[in-house]
Motif scaffolding. Structure first.
Motif, PDB file in Angstrom:
ATOM      1  N   PHE A  54     -12.370  -9.119   4.935  1.00  0.00           N
ATOM      2  CA  PHE A  54     -13.101  -8.077   5.651  1.00  0.00           C
ATOM      3  C   PHE A  54     -14.450  -7.856   4.982  1.00  0.00           C
ATOM      4  O   PHE A  54     -14.548  -7.293   3.898  1.00  0.00           O
ATOM      5  CB  PHE A  54     -12.319  -6.760   5.669  1.00  0.00           C
ATOM      6  CG  PHE A  54     -13.054  -5.650   6.379  1.00  0.00           C
ATOM      7  CD1 PHE A  54     -12.976  -5.516   7.753  1.00  0.00           C
ATOM      8  CD2 PHE A  54     -13.850  -4.758   5.678  1.00  0.00           C
ATOM      9  CE1 PHE A  54     -13.668  -4.504   8.412  1.00  0.00           C
ATOM     10  CE2 PHE A  54     -14.547  -3.746   6.324  1.00  0.00           C
ATOM     11  CZ  PHE A  54     -14.454  -3.620   7.697  1.00  0.00           C
ATOM     12  N   ARG A 110       0.804  -1.230   0.000  1.00  0.00           N
ATOM     13  CA  ARG A 110       0.000   0.000   0.000  1.00  0.00           C
ATOM     14  C   ARG A 110       0.835   1.277   0.000  1.00  0.00           C
ATOM     15  O   ARG A 110       1.592   1.514  -0.910  1.00  0.00           O
ATOM     16  CB  ARG A 110      -1.029  -0.028   1.133  1.00  0.00           C
ATOM     17  CG  ARG A 110      -2.108  -1.086   0.870  1.00  0.00           C
ATOM     18  CD  ARG A 110      -3.524  -0.638   1.205  1.00  0.00           C
ATOM     19  NE  ARG A 110      -3.854  -0.518   2.584  1.00  0.00           N
ATOM     20  CZ  ARG A 110      -4.896  -1.103   3.178  1.00  0.00           C
ATOM     21  NH1 ARG A 110      -5.714  -1.898   2.498  1.00  0.00           N
ATOM     22  NH2 ARG A 110      -5.163  -0.888   4.420  1.00  0.00           N
ATOM     23  N   ASP A 140     -17.888   4.506   7.904  1.00  0.00           N
ATOM     24  CA  ASP A 140     -16.651   3.804   7.557  1.00  0.00           C
ATOM     25  C   ASP A 140     -16.198   4.343   6.203  1.00  0.00           C
ATOM     26  O   ASP A 140     -16.660   3.909   5.160  1.00  0.00           O
ATOM     27  CB  ASP A 140     -16.912   2.284   7.494  1.00  0.00           C
ATOM     28  CG  ASP A 140     -15.677   1.520   7.025  1.00  0.00           C
ATOM     29  OD1 ASP A 140     -14.581   2.106   7.003  1.00  0.00           O
ATOM     30  OD2 ASP A 140     -15.813   0.323   6.683  1.00  0.00           O
ATOM     31  N   GLY A 149     -12.992   4.443   5.087  1.00  0.00           N
ATOM     32  CA  GLY A 149     -11.987   3.560   4.472  1.00  0.00           C
ATOM     33  C   GLY A 149     -10.761   4.275   3.956  1.00  0.00           C
ATOM     34  O   GLY A 149      -9.685   4.207   4.544  1.00  0.00           O
ATOM     35  N   SER A 203      -8.418   4.280   7.130  1.00  0.00           N
ATOM     36  CA  SER A 203      -7.103   3.632   7.173  1.00  0.00           C
ATOM     37  C   SER A 203      -5.996   4.666   7.213  1.00  0.00           C
ATOM     38  O   SER A 203      -6.129   5.755   6.650  1.00  0.00           O
ATOM     39  CB  SER A 203      -6.872   2.797   5.910  1.00  0.00           C
ATOM     40  OG  SER A 203      -7.764   1.739   5.846  1.00  0.00           O
ATOM     41  N   VAL A 256     -21.243   2.914   4.920  1.00  0.00           N
ATOM     42  CA  VAL A 256     -19.952   2.387   4.482  1.00  0.00           C
ATOM     43  C   VAL A 256     -19.655   2.945   3.100  1.00  0.00           C
ATOM     44  O   VAL A 256     -20.479   2.842   2.191  1.00  0.00           O
ATOM     45  CB  VAL A 256     -19.975   0.843   4.412  1.00  0.00           C
ATOM     46  CG1 VAL A 256     -18.599   0.307   4.025  1.00  0.00           C
ATOM     47  CG2 VAL A 256     -20.428   0.254   5.746  1.00  0.00           C
ATOM     48  N   HIS A 257     -18.483   3.536   2.966  1.00  0.00           N
ATOM     49  CA  HIS A 257     -18.067   4.026   1.646  1.00  0.00           C
ATOM     50  C   HIS A 257     -17.758   2.810   0.770  1.00  0.00           C
ATOM     51  O   HIS A 257     -16.962   1.961   1.149  1.00  0.00           O
ATOM     52  CB  HIS A 257     -16.838   4.919   1.806  1.00  0.00           C
ATOM     53  CG  HIS A 257     -16.227   5.345   0.502  1.00  0.00           C
ATOM     54  ND1 HIS A 257     -16.984   5.692  -0.594  1.00  0.00           N
ATOM     55  CD2 HIS A 257     -14.938   5.482   0.124  1.00  0.00           C
ATOM     56  CE1 HIS A 257     -16.176   6.030  -1.591  1.00  0.00           C
ATOM     57  NE2 HIS A 257     -14.929   5.894  -1.179  1.00  0.00           N
ATOM     58  N   GLY A 267      -8.290  -0.206  -2.576  1.00  0.00           N
ATOM     59  CA  GLY A 267      -9.572   0.087  -1.948  1.00  0.00           C
ATOM     60  C   GLY A 267      -9.804   1.581  -1.869  1.00  0.00           C
ATOM     61  O   GLY A 267     -10.090   2.122  -0.806  1.00  0.00           O
ATOM     62  N   SER A 294     -15.730   1.643  -1.254  1.00  0.00           N
ATOM     63  CA  SER A 294     -14.441   2.204  -1.646  1.00  0.00           C
ATOM     64  C   SER A 294     -13.753   1.442  -2.764  1.00  0.00           C
ATOM     65  O   SER A 294     -12.781   1.919  -3.319  1.00  0.00           O
ATOM     66  CB  SER A 294     -13.525   2.287  -0.432  1.00  0.00           C
ATOM     67  OG  SER A 294     -13.402   1.018   0.153  1.00  0.00           O
ATOM     68  N   LYS A 345      -3.930   4.184   3.247  1.00  0.00           N
ATOM     69  CA  LYS A 345      -4.519   4.366   1.915  1.00  0.00           C
ATOM     70  C   LYS A 345      -4.204   5.805   1.498  1.00  0.00           C
ATOM     71  O   LYS A 345      -3.046   6.164   1.434  1.00  0.00           O
ATOM     72  CB  LYS A 345      -6.003   4.057   1.945  1.00  0.00           C
ATOM     73  CG  LYS A 345      -6.290   2.547   2.163  1.00  0.00           C
ATOM     74  CD  LYS A 345      -7.773   2.261   2.102  1.00  0.00           C
ATOM     75  CE  LYS A 345      -8.049   0.784   2.328  1.00  0.00           C
ATOM     76  NZ  LYS A 345      -9.497   0.554   2.509  1.00  0.00           N
ATOM     77  N   ASN A 355      -5.504  -1.173  12.413  1.00  0.00           N
ATOM     78  CA  ASN A 355      -5.906  -0.942  11.014  1.00  0.00           C
ATOM     79  C   ASN A 355      -7.382  -0.564  11.011  1.00  0.00           C
ATOM     80  O   ASN A 355      -8.044  -0.589  12.058  1.00  0.00           O
ATOM     81  CB  ASN A 355      -5.639  -2.162  10.112  1.00  0.00           C
ATOM     82  CG  ASN A 355      -6.334  -3.412  10.599  1.00  0.00           C
ATOM     83  OD1 ASN A 355      -7.275  -3.349  11.380  1.00  0.00           O
ATOM     84  ND2 ASN A 355      -5.871  -4.557  10.148  1.00  0.00           N
ATOM     85  N   ASN A 356      -7.900  -0.214   9.847  1.00  0.00           N
ATOM     86  CA  ASN A 356      -9.277   0.263   9.835  1.00  0.00           C
ATOM     87  C   ASN A 356     -10.289  -0.855  10.075  1.00  0.00           C
ATOM     88  O   ASN A 356     -11.360  -0.623  10.610  1.00  0.00           O
ATOM     89  CB  ASN A 356      -9.572   0.994   8.523  1.00  0.00           C
ATOM     90  CG  ASN A 356     -10.900   1.702   8.563  1.00  0.00           C
ATOM     91  OD1 ASN A 356     -11.240   2.304   9.581  1.00  0.00           O
ATOM     92  ND2 ASN A 356     -11.660   1.618   7.498  1.00  0.00           N
ATOM     93  N   ALA A 357      -9.938  -2.084   9.671  1.00  0.00           N
ATOM     94  CA  ALA A 357     -10.831  -3.211   9.961  1.00  0.00           C
ATOM     95  C   ALA A 357     -11.047  -3.285  11.481  1.00  0.00           C
ATOM     96  O   ALA A 357     -12.168  -3.468  11.964  1.00  0.00           O
ATOM     97  CB  ALA A 357     -10.231  -4.510   9.435  1.00  0.00           C
ATOM     98  N   ALA A 382      -2.740   1.633   9.805  1.00  0.00           N
ATOM     99  CA  ALA A 382      -3.368   2.121  11.030  1.00  0.00           C
ATOM    100  C   ALA A 382      -4.862   2.249  10.774  1.00  0.00           C
ATOM    101  O   ALA A 382      -5.295   2.302   9.625  1.00  0.00           O
ATOM    102  CB  ALA A 382      -2.813   3.493  11.415  1.00  0.00           C
ATOM    103  N   ILE A 404     -13.975  -5.966   1.556  1.00  0.00           N
ATOM    104  CA  ILE A 404     -12.733  -5.270   1.213  1.00  0.00           C
ATOM    105  C   ILE A 404     -11.609  -6.286   1.276  1.00  0.00           C
ATOM    106  O   ILE A 404     -11.366  -6.843   2.336  1.00  0.00           O
ATOM    107  CB  ILE A 404     -12.417  -4.145   2.216  1.00  0.00           C
ATOM    108  CG1 ILE A 404     -13.618  -3.274   2.489  1.00  0.00           C
ATOM    109  CG2 ILE A 404     -11.189  -3.356   1.797  1.00  0.00           C
ATOM    110  CD1 ILE A 404     -13.860  -2.147   1.560  1.00  0.00           C
TER     111      ILE A 404
HETATM  112  C1  LIG Z   1      -9.919  -0.454   3.312  1.00  0.00           C
HETATM  113  C2  LIG Z   1     -11.197  -0.404   4.007  1.00  0.00           C
HETATM  114  C3  LIG Z   1     -11.375  -1.060   5.229  1.00  0.00           C
HETATM  115  C4  LIG Z   1     -10.276  -1.862   5.855  1.00  0.00           C
HETATM  116  O1  LIG Z   1      -9.220  -1.044   6.226  1.00  0.00           O
HETATM  117  P1  LIG Z   1      -7.781  -1.675   6.587  1.00  0.00           P
HETATM  118  O2  LIG Z   1      -6.981  -0.507   7.043  1.00  0.00           O
HETATM  119  O3  LIG Z   1      -7.273  -2.312   5.346  1.00  0.00           O
HETATM  120  O4  LIG Z   1      -8.002  -2.658   7.672  1.00  0.00           O
HETATM  121  C5  LIG Z   1     -12.592  -0.970   5.841  1.00  0.00           C
HETATM  122  N1  LIG Z   1     -13.609  -0.273   5.277  1.00  0.00           N
HETATM  123  C6  LIG Z   1     -13.477   0.373   4.104  1.00  0.00           C
HETATM  124  C7  LIG Z   1     -14.657   1.110   3.541  1.00  0.00           C
HETATM  125  C8  LIG Z   1     -12.273   0.329   3.421  1.00  0.00           C
HETATM  126  O5  LIG Z   1     -12.136   0.963   2.261  1.00  0.00           O
END
Ligand SMILES: *Cc1c(COP(=O)(O)O)cnc(C)c1O
Length: 469
Positions: free
Chosen positions: A189, A101, A264, A266, A297, A231-232, A399, A234, A300, A156-158, A307, A185
């Motif tokens: 996830f 990434r 979210d 992302g 995240s 949720v975007h 993503g 993404s 990204k 991470n974002n998850a 993170a 994703i």
């Molecule tokens: C990428 C993404 C996640 C996961 O994020 P990580 O940092 O890869 O764990 C969750 N939700 C959305 C909408 C994303 O785009």
């Protein structure tokens, strides 16, 4: 005539001794034990090969001393090669999920090296002289940059999504999500599974292509409703007869029913990129549009380390900080070091554009890429390749920004003596590996994602494969 055991034993006797090989290869490795092991392995392999061989010619080849020495050297090289190593990204995909990434800025890299060989106040409040919390380290800086009431950072974002839902719902509480936003994703996830994992219940509303405010309103009336989650989408786009409910309308519904609104996001774009033609929702606008929590995240479009960042209402962030999962998904100090330096660049959006590689690669002008591509094509022609520069498109990837492409120029290469697949393989097996795309029997090199020195690496590898065949 069958090939006799007697002949085989002659070849076995011809094999060099361990000591002979050790002497011949002295100095080829600093690690004598490793060298001995490689010598023994090579002799074992030759012995087994001879025993299994069907003819004398094969045995002769296996017993050949030069071949054995070469195999020992290549085994040593393979052992010395790290499992995780730098690669040249010639794909043009800026946030390449398989290639780690985002790249860190110089400031972020410097801060990692300044902090990781030393003790740090990761969980120590220096002013008070007592235990502190890592969850508070970057809260101040994130508040300053985003204007949010509070913030926390996890692995991470998850994790941020799982923690936020877990902290804001009771078991069996309903999380309301549009069917069109039940995304997956990369790999494992998936929003429905994350909600299930948190112990909450998913309340799907609307259809794949359309959802209306009234759908949210009806679901929010349920006694069990606890969270509105947006949720975007993404990594994909639905085109045509579609409708989603935007944050301002969701804000009204959330207020009417007194529910937290989680977004979210992302991709984590801090400031809009519309001036370079990228339409992607950003952190600051999402907060301004009424989300109680915005989750994104670090690696990204923010361009920092891996993170998960949560910003928003203090009440919700403190529930997240207190939840037992916060310990499970906590972030490491190296990442804090990198993230702090990355975030500091955002104090000056112009500086961020220049300093953060992900953003500077997005902003790289096609005409500059064209110049680099033309120089490389010329050099490749001199090496005997067929090479031309063609217009193409780079993806941002990772993503983010689905359906959005950046105009670019690629070098389209062909080796008149080899297939595109073998060219691709030779580059991939280079040290360092070079990853490029193949399209219609041509190898494509996109200079957008090349770093300083990468062009030389590519030309050296291209030259090497011409001379070694
Ligand atoms: C990428 C993404 C996640 C996961 O994020 P990580 O940092 O890869 O764990 C969750 N939700 C959305 C909408 C994303 O785009």
């Amino acid at each position: 005539m069958t090939f006799s055991m007697k002949e085989k034993s002659q070849y076995l006797q011809q094999l060099p001794q361990v000591n002979e090989l050790l002497m011949a290869l002295e100095g080829k490795s600093d690690d004598v034990a490793l060298l001995k092991e490689a010598v023994r392995d090579a002799l074992d392999a030759a012995r087994k090969g001879i025993l299994a061989a069907e003819d004398g010619e094969r045995c002769r080849a296996l017993a050949d001393r030069a071949t054995i020495e070469a195999s020992i050297l290549s085994a040593l090289a393979a052992k010395g090669r790290p499992a995780l190593m730098p690669v040249v990204n010639a794909t043009g995909v800026i946030l390449h999920t398989n290639l780690g990434r985002s790249l860190l800025s110089e400031d972020a890299i410097a801060n990692i090296s300044a902090l990781t060989g030393r003790y740090a106040n990761l969980e120590y409040d220096v002013d008070a002289g007592r235990r502190g919390s890592r969850h508070d380290i970057l809260s101040g800086l994130l508040r300053e940059i985003t204007g949010a009431e509070d913030a926390m950072v996890v692995n991470n974002n998850a994790s941020a999504v799982l923690l936020a839902i877990s902290a804001l719902t009771a078991p069996e509480g309903e999380v309301i999500v549009s069917r069109g936003e039940l995304v997956e994703i990369g790999g494992s996830f998936r929003i429905p599974e994350i909600i299930e994992l948190s112990g909450a219940t998913l309340r799907e509303i609307g259809t794949t292509n359309k959802v209306h405010p009234a759908d949210y309103g009806r679901a929010a009336e349920s006694e069990a409703a606890e969270v509105l989650l947006k949720v975007h989408t993404s990594n994909f786009k639905i085109m045509g007869f579609t409708e989603e409910v935007e944050l301002p309308a969701l804000r009204e519904i959330a207020d009417r029913h007194d529910l937290p609104l989680i977004y979210d996001l992302g991709s984590g774009l801090m400031h809009p990129l519309t001036d370079v033609g990228i339409r992607e929702p950003d952190v600051l606008s999402s907060l301004a549009a009424g989300a109680d929590l915005v989750l994104f995240s670090g690696d990204k479009l923010l361009g920092g380390p891996q993170a998960g960042i949560a910003i928003g209402k203090r009440e919700y962030i403190s529930r997240m900080k207190r939840h037992p999962l916060a310990r499970v998904v906590r972030m490491d100090k190296m990442s804090f070091a990198a993230l702090e330096a990355t975030l500091k660049s955002y104090r000056n959006p112009e500086k961020a554009r220049k300093d953060i590689p992900v953003l500077s690669m997005i902003a790289k002008r096609p005409e500059d890429i064209q110049k680099e591509a033309e120089a490389m094509a010329e050099a490749l022609k001199e090496l005997g390749y067929f090479a031309e520069v063609a217009r193409d498109q780079s993806e941002i990837g990772g993503g983010s920004c689905p359906g959005e492409y950046l105009d670019t120029y690629v070098v389209s290469v062909e080796d008149p003596k080899a297939s595109a697949a073998s060219l691709e393989e030779d580059l991939r097996k280079n040290d360092p590996p070079i990853v490029a795309r193949i399209r219609r029997d041509r190898l494509l090199i996109d200079a957008r994602t090349l770093r300083p020195g990468d062009t030389d690496t590519i030309l050296r590898a291209m030259k090497l494969r011409k001379t070694s065949r």
